[in-house]
Design a protein around this motif. Structure first.
Motif, PDB file in Angstrom:
ATOM      1  N   ALA A  69      65.514 -48.043  -7.766  1.00  0.00           N
ATOM      2  CA  ALA A  69      64.584 -46.917  -7.955  1.00  0.00           C
ATOM      3  C   ALA A  69      65.358 -45.615  -8.171  1.00  0.00           C
ATOM      4  O   ALA A  69      65.002 -44.801  -9.041  1.00  0.00           O
ATOM      5  N   ALA A 104      61.988 -48.283  -1.899  1.00  0.00           N
ATOM      6  CA  ALA A 104      62.024 -47.823  -3.297  1.00  0.00           C
ATOM      7  C   ALA A 104      61.385 -46.449  -3.428  1.00  0.00           C
ATOM      8  O   ALA A 104      61.933 -45.548  -4.079  1.00  0.00           O
ATOM      9  N   ALA A 108      63.264 -42.980  -4.514  1.00  0.00           N
ATOM     10  CA  ALA A 108      62.833 -42.244  -5.711  1.00  0.00           C
ATOM     11  C   ALA A 108      62.480 -40.798  -5.361  1.00  0.00           C
ATOM     12  O   ALA A 108      62.874 -39.850  -6.056  1.00  0.00           O
ATOM     13  N   ALA A 127      59.448 -45.368 -11.359  1.00  0.00           N
ATOM     14  CA  ALA A 127      60.782 -45.618 -10.780  1.00  0.00           C
ATOM     15  C   ALA A 127      60.681 -46.539  -9.566  1.00  0.00           C
ATOM     16  O   ALA A 127      61.465 -47.480  -9.411  1.00  0.00           O
ATOM     17  N   SER A 128      59.698 -46.270  -8.717  1.00  0.00           N
ATOM     18  CA  SER A 128      59.529 -47.082  -7.503  1.00  0.00           C
ATOM     19  C   SER A 128      59.192 -48.525  -7.859  1.00  0.00           C
ATOM     20  O   SER A 128      59.663 -49.471  -7.220  1.00  0.00           O
ATOM     21  N   GLY A 131      62.146 -50.682  -8.635  1.00  0.00           N
ATOM     22  CA  GLY A 131      62.786 -51.212  -7.434  1.00  0.00           C
ATOM     23  C   GLY A 131      61.984 -52.339  -6.825  1.00  0.00           C
ATOM     24  O   GLY A 131      62.516 -53.404  -6.502  1.00  0.00           O
TER      25      GLY A 131
END
Ligand code: HSE
Length: 312
Positions: A69, A104, A108, A127-128, A131
């Motif tokens: 992330a 995550a 982030a 982004a999370s 992960g």
């Protein structure tokens, strides 16, 4: 504005809410993960330390949900320097409380804050999810409540697909996590590939009832709807020791419903007061003591806020 070091907190999540498989999730006030991010001149992500995981998580940032992330955030903002992460796991691993999602999300949020918050929460969701996907598959029912807080309806993997549902003010929770790991992949592998139309109708009706209960603040109705999962729980029940016993004991102490949290093995009971949640927690401890299975039992409440950060 850029900062030297930042610490972000992301909370445990219950997702599914009994019914609402992969589409309903709730953030909890506790437990939570904390990720500290510091700038470093070398590009990319370095994991300096992870605590609270008994050495079980990968320190390789390309294999770690927080590292993945964080790297996604760095790429999105075009950072020319990198970050060093320290991950404090407050969440038990493979417990059905959204451990990978919390790490995550915290990573982030921390990395984004370190660089002056160039990304909004919609970008942090992406982004999370990067992960989370590496560990649990690409579904946002843990990541969304961890990032946005409250109870979320998750219809997809982008921010426009996330709806915030009302959070009843008197909702209290008791959680029991028996000391066995249930990897999400294993708990998903046992699920039926197809669902008969009759089951679909029943399940859809319960999700509708649950959403109605949230809007009316009717916790008895909420508990009833949550417990009526006829698709996922029956397939997973054998992975969760003590389910029937805990449900009965919790009900006897006033719990309004008890469900498998996420992929399990954590069990979550809902109550309408703190005193009830404490009584239910005691009953959960007694059940697992009787079964001879160590278990972590706690009471908590839903978290209305998502992940937070502070400069350090
Ligand atoms: N909704 C998911 C499941 C949560 O129950 O498999 C686990 O990540």
């Amino acid at each position: 504005m850029t900062l030297r070091a930042v610490e972000a907190v992301a909370h445990a999540t219950v997702a599914n809410l009994g019914v609402g498989f992969d589409i309903l999730g709730m953030a909890l006030q506790a437990p939570f993960d904390v990720v500290r991010a510091e700038r470093r001149p070398e590009q990319g992500v370095h994991i300096a330390a992870i605590t609270g995981d008994d050495g079980k998580l990968s320190r390789d940032p390309t294999c770690n949900t927080a590292g993945i992330a964080a790297a996604h955030v760095l790429r999105q903002i075009g950072a020319t320097d990198g970050v060093s992460l320290t991950v404090h796991k407050g969440l038990p691993l493979a417990s059905g409380l959204g451990s990978s999602a919390a790490s995550a999300v915290a990573a982030a949020v921390a990395v984004n804050a370190l660089f002056g918050e160039p990304l909004d929460r919609a970008a942090l969701l992406a982004a999370s999810l990067e992960g989370e996907a590496a560990v649990s598959g690409r579904h946002a029912d843990n990541v969304a409540p961890a990032l946005f807080g409250g109870i979320t309806l998750v219809l997809g993997t982008t921010a426009e697909a996330i709806y915030s549902l009302p959070l009843p003010s008197n909702l209290h929770l008791a959680l029991a996590t028996p000391a066995i790991a249930v990897p999400t992949a294993q708990a998903r592998a046992v699920l039926p590939q197809n669902v008969p139309l009759k089951a679909l109708i029943h399940q859809t009706a319960q999700v509708a009832l649950l959403v109605h209960a949230l809007h009316t603040g009717d916790l008895a109705l909420l508990g009833m709807a949550m417990e009526r999962d006829s698709v996922v729980e029956p397939a997973r029940a054998h992975l969760v020791p003590g389910l029937a016993e805990v449900r009965a004991a919790a009900r006897a102490q006033g719990a309004l419903g008890t469900i498998i949290s996420g992929a399990g093995p954590t069990l979550c009971s809902i109550c309408d007061s703190a005193a009830c949640a404490e009584r239910v927690a005691d009953a959960m401890r007694a059940v697992y003591a009787e079964l001879g299975l160590p278990a972590t039992v706690r009471t908590t409440r839903p978290a209305s806020r998502g992940a937070t950060w502070r400069a350090i």
